[in-house]
Structures are given as structure tokens and as C-alpha cells.
Design a protein around this motif. Structure first.
Motif, short mmCIF file in Angstrom:
data_model
loop_
_atom_site.label_atom_id
_atom_site.label_comp_id
_atom_site.label_asym_id
_atom_site.label_seq_id
_atom_site.Cartn_x
_atom_site.Cartn_y
_atom_site.Cartn_z
N ASP A 10 0.84 -1.20 0.00
CA ASP A 10 0.00 0.00 0.00
C ASP A 10 0.87 1.25 0.00
N PRO A 11 0.47 2.31 -0.70
CA PRO A 11 1.29 3.52 -0.75
C PRO A 11 1.46 4.21 0.61
N SER A 12 0.63 3.87 1.58
CA SER A 12 0.86 4.40 2.93
C SER A 12 2.11 3.80 3.54
N VAL A 13 2.52 2.62 3.03
CA VAL A 13 3.70 1.91 3.51
C VAL A 13 4.88 2.18 2.58
N ALA A 39 3.45 4.57 -9.68
CA ALA A 39 1.99 4.47 -9.85
C ALA A 39 1.36 4.04 -8.53
N ARG A 40 1.07 5.02 -7.69
CA ARG A 40 0.46 4.71 -6.39
C ARG A 40 -0.95 4.20 -6.58
N THR A 41 -1.24 3.06 -5.93
CA THR A 41 -2.56 2.43 -6.06
C THR A 41 -3.04 2.04 -4.67
N PRO A 42 -4.14 2.61 -4.19
CA PRO A 42 -4.60 2.29 -2.84
C PRO A 42 -5.04 0.83 -2.71
N GLY A 43 -5.03 0.36 -1.48
CA GLY A 43 -5.53 -0.98 -1.21
C GLY A 43 -4.50 -2.08 -1.31
N GLY A 44 -3.22 -1.73 -1.22
CA GLY A 44 -2.18 -2.74 -1.37
C GLY A 44 -1.92 -3.52 -0.09
N LEU A 45 -0.95 -4.43 -0.16
CA LEU A 45 -0.62 -5.26 0.99
C LEU A 45 0.04 -4.42 2.08
N SER A 46 -0.07 -4.89 3.30
CA SER A 46 0.61 -4.25 4.41
C SER A 46 2.03 -4.80 4.52
N GLU A 91 11.17 -1.35 -8.61
CA GLU A 91 10.18 -0.28 -8.81
C GLU A 91 10.13 0.71 -7.64
N PHE A 92 11.27 0.90 -6.95
CA PHE A 92 11.36 1.98 -5.96
C PHE A 92 11.77 3.23 -6.72
N HIS A 93 10.82 4.16 -6.84
CA HIS A 93 11.05 5.42 -7.56
C HIS A 93 11.46 6.46 -6.52
N THR A 94 12.76 6.65 -6.37
CA THR A 94 13.28 7.44 -5.24
C THR A 94 12.77 8.89 -5.19
N PRO A 95 12.55 9.58 -6.35
CA PRO A 95 12.05 10.95 -6.23
C PRO A 95 10.65 11.04 -5.62
N SER A 96 9.92 9.94 -5.61
CA SER A 96 8.55 9.95 -5.08
C SER A 96 8.47 9.54 -3.62
N ASP A 97 9.60 9.20 -3.01
CA ASP A 97 9.56 8.77 -1.62
C ASP A 97 9.17 9.93 -0.71
N VAL A 98 8.65 9.60 0.46
CA VAL A 98 8.22 10.58 1.44
C VAL A 98 8.97 10.32 2.74
N ASP A 99 9.84 11.22 3.12
CA ASP A 99 10.60 11.12 4.38
C ASP A 99 11.35 9.80 4.52
N GLY A 100 11.76 9.20 3.39
CA GLY A 100 12.53 7.98 3.45
C GLY A 100 11.75 6.74 3.86
N ILE A 101 10.41 6.82 3.84
CA ILE A 101 9.59 5.69 4.31
C ILE A 101 9.78 4.46 3.43
N THR A 102 9.80 4.65 2.12
CA THR A 102 9.93 3.52 1.21
C THR A 102 11.29 2.85 1.37
N ALA A 103 12.35 3.66 1.48
CA ALA A 103 13.69 3.11 1.65
C ALA A 103 13.78 2.30 2.94
N LEU A 104 13.20 2.83 4.02
CA LEU A 104 13.23 2.12 5.31
C LEU A 104 12.45 0.81 5.23
#
Length: 302
Positions: A232-235, A241-248, A272-285
Motif C-alpha cells: 500500500d502507498p501508505s507503507v 503508480a500509487r494504487t490504494p488498497g495494497g498489501l501491508s 520499482e522503488f522510484h526514489t524521487p517519489s519517496d516521502v521522508d525515506g519511508i519507502t527506503a526504510l
């Protein structure tokens, strides 16, 4: 790459030369005409950086794994750094990725690749040709069964279509599918006719990870390919391509553990980690923690 900048501080080689898992980055794959993959090229570096905060805690208890990362064993993983890929050298990039994968497998280690866009798994999976049969567990919002796009048959919309054509691929399970992508009714029909098990995110939410795991045979050797937009894009907000309703995160970790218990993790990639779209390093973490879970499960495989 210095030893301290490897993932979790992993060295480029071990004194005894016998790693259990070898990580490497694949910044570029097969880029579509007129596009570029620059947004994905820094993924491995960002994930390595995110891992450094935990590099001094390798002996600490990891509650995802039920013990320390190496489970009382000596450290046995290496980070080979990034392959020298380049944008739009599609054939050259595929050659580098496949050759590296084959070399790691020839050394009896498990290859762990950090991409790159979703075209890099094509040569990664091809590298298992002499180590089949394998099953593929794809965690992704999209099914990637286009035969070609913009005249390119090896791009990120064709990953599972190309994998299905490889004789050493015995089966494919695709988990987390949802929303709208480039798949048309023809691609869905083609995937189902081939025998791919399409497991939607809604099915996993309703039935748990068993909705996907039950399709993998006991004792199978499995290559897991994890597209960051499968979560999920919250994670994992750092995707194209952010798509709601993904896995936790916990569902993804549970799938990784279940594969290692039902069969063996033969290889893993996170892409498919698009680094310019990350938020506060959440995706990298989150990506770094997923890799820790993969490595811990590989260590624990008999």
C-alpha cells in the motif's frame, strides 16, 4: 563501495569466500523508447543508506524473525555493489544482470537483487535457467503480461509474460493485484490460460496470505519478485503508480516467511522503488526491513 556502505555494512566478500546470500544492485534494465529510468536508478543506494542505522544491531533480537538476523551463526552475506548498467543499453543491461545471477548461483549462494524498474527481473529470472525448476511469487499491483509495449518486448509491462516463456519456470503466483494498469482483457486471459494464479489484494485481505501460498507446491524453489507498488502507498509511497488498497508490511513479511517454510527462497528481488517519489525515506526504510526479513529467512533455511 566501502565495507561500511554495503547493505547493513555487509562486506563485498567474506574471508572464507562462502556467502549464503549475495546482494547486488541493478540500476537499469530495458527502458522504453523516449523514457528514462533515472528515477529508479538510485534505489539500491537509498536502501543501503536506510539500512545503516541498524548495521550495529546485527546481534540484537529481531522480532520479525524471532531472533538475531544471523540466528547465532557467523555473518554470511555480502553486498557486491551495483552493476555498471546504463540507461538505454537494454541488451547490455540484461547481459550484466543475467551473468551476475548465474555467477552467484554457481557459487551456491542465493542472489538478492535491488532494482531498477520492473524490467530487471526478466534477466534475473533468466539467470536461473540451469537451476530450475523454479516457481515465481510476484508481489505487485500489476500482472505485467503485455507482449510488448512501444515496440519493446523486454520492458516493465512484460515481465511475467517473458518469465512464462522460460522452460525452467514451473509456475507463477501473482499476489496483490488491484486497480488499473496496462493489462487489457487479452492479457488477463493469456495469463490465466497459461496457468498463472492471479490473487487480488482483496482476496488476501479477506482470506489472508493462504490465498496466495496455497498455490505454491510443498518443497518448491521460489524466486520472489517484489514490486514496491505491491504494498500500500501508505507503507511504500515511493513508486511511480500509487494504487490504494495494497498489501501491508506484515502481509509481505508473512508471505516471505511462508515461502521459506513451504519451500525455499531461491532468489529475491525488490524493484520499482522510484526514489524521487519517496516521502521522508519511508519507502527506503520499509524496503530495507523487507530485505532483512528475506536474508533472515534465507539464513534459517535448512
Amino acid at each position: 563501495m566501502s565495507p561500511s556502505t554495503g547493505f547493513l555494512g555487509f562486506p563485498a566478500r567474506l574471508p572464507d569466500g562462502s556467502p549464503r546470500a549475495v546482494l547486488f544492485g541493478a540500476p537499469h534494465g530495458s527502458t522504453y523508447p523516449g523514457a528514462d529510468s533515472i528515477g529508479f536508478a538510485g534505489a539500491a543506494a537509498a536502501i543501503r543508506t536506510a539500512s545503516q542505522a541498524d548495521a550495529s544491531f546485527l546481534d540484537s533480537w529481531d522480532f520479525d524473525l524471532g531472533g538475531p538476523l544471523f540466528d547465532g551463526r557467523a555473518p554470511c552475506c555480502t553486498d557486491a555493489g551495483d552493476l555498471p548498467t546504463s540507461d538505454h543499453d537494454n541488451a547490455g543491461n540484461r547481459r550484466l544482470i543475467e551473468e551476475k545471477t548465474r555467477a552467484i548461483l554457481a557459487a551456491s549462494a542465493v542472489p538478492v537483487m535491488i532494482g531498477g524498474d520492473d524490467s530487471v527481473p526478466i534477466p534475473f529470472i533468466a539467470g536461473f535457467a540451469d537451476h530450475g525448476p523454479i516457481w515465481i511469487l510476484q508481489i505487485d499491483a500489476h500482472i505485467d503480461w503485455r507482449d510488448e509495449r512501444h515496440g519493446e518486448p523486454m520492458g516493465y509491462s512484460s515481465t511475467m509474460r517473458r518469465a512464462s516463456e522460460m522452460p525452467h519456470v514451473a509456475g507463477i503466483v501473482q499476489a496483490g493485484i488491484r486497480g488499473v494498469g496496462s493489462a487489457r482483457p487479452l492479457e488477463v486471459e493469456t495469463a490465466r490460460r497459461w496457468g498463472s494464479r492471479l490473487v487480488t489484494a482483496r482476496e488476501i485481505q479477506a482470506e489472508g496470505i493462504e490465498a496466495a501460498i496455497r498455490h505454491i507446491p510443498e518443497g518448491a524453489r521460489v524466486v520472489i519478485t517484489l514490486d514496491c507498488d505491491g504494498l500500500d502507498p501508505s507503507v511504500m509511497p515511493g513508486v511511480a503508480a500509487r494504487t490504494p488498497g495494497g498489501l501491508s508490511y506484515q502481509q509481505a513479511v508473512a508471505l516471505i516467511e511462508a515461502v521459506s517454510r513451504r519451500g525455499r527462497i531461491a532468489g529475491f528481488d525488490i524493484i520499482e522503488f522510484h526514489t524521487p517519489s519517496d516521502v521522508d525515506g519511508i519507502t527506503a526504510l520499509t524496503a530495507a526491513r523487507l530485505l532483512v526479513n528475506v536474508i533472515g529467512r534465507i539464513i534459517r533455511q535448512v
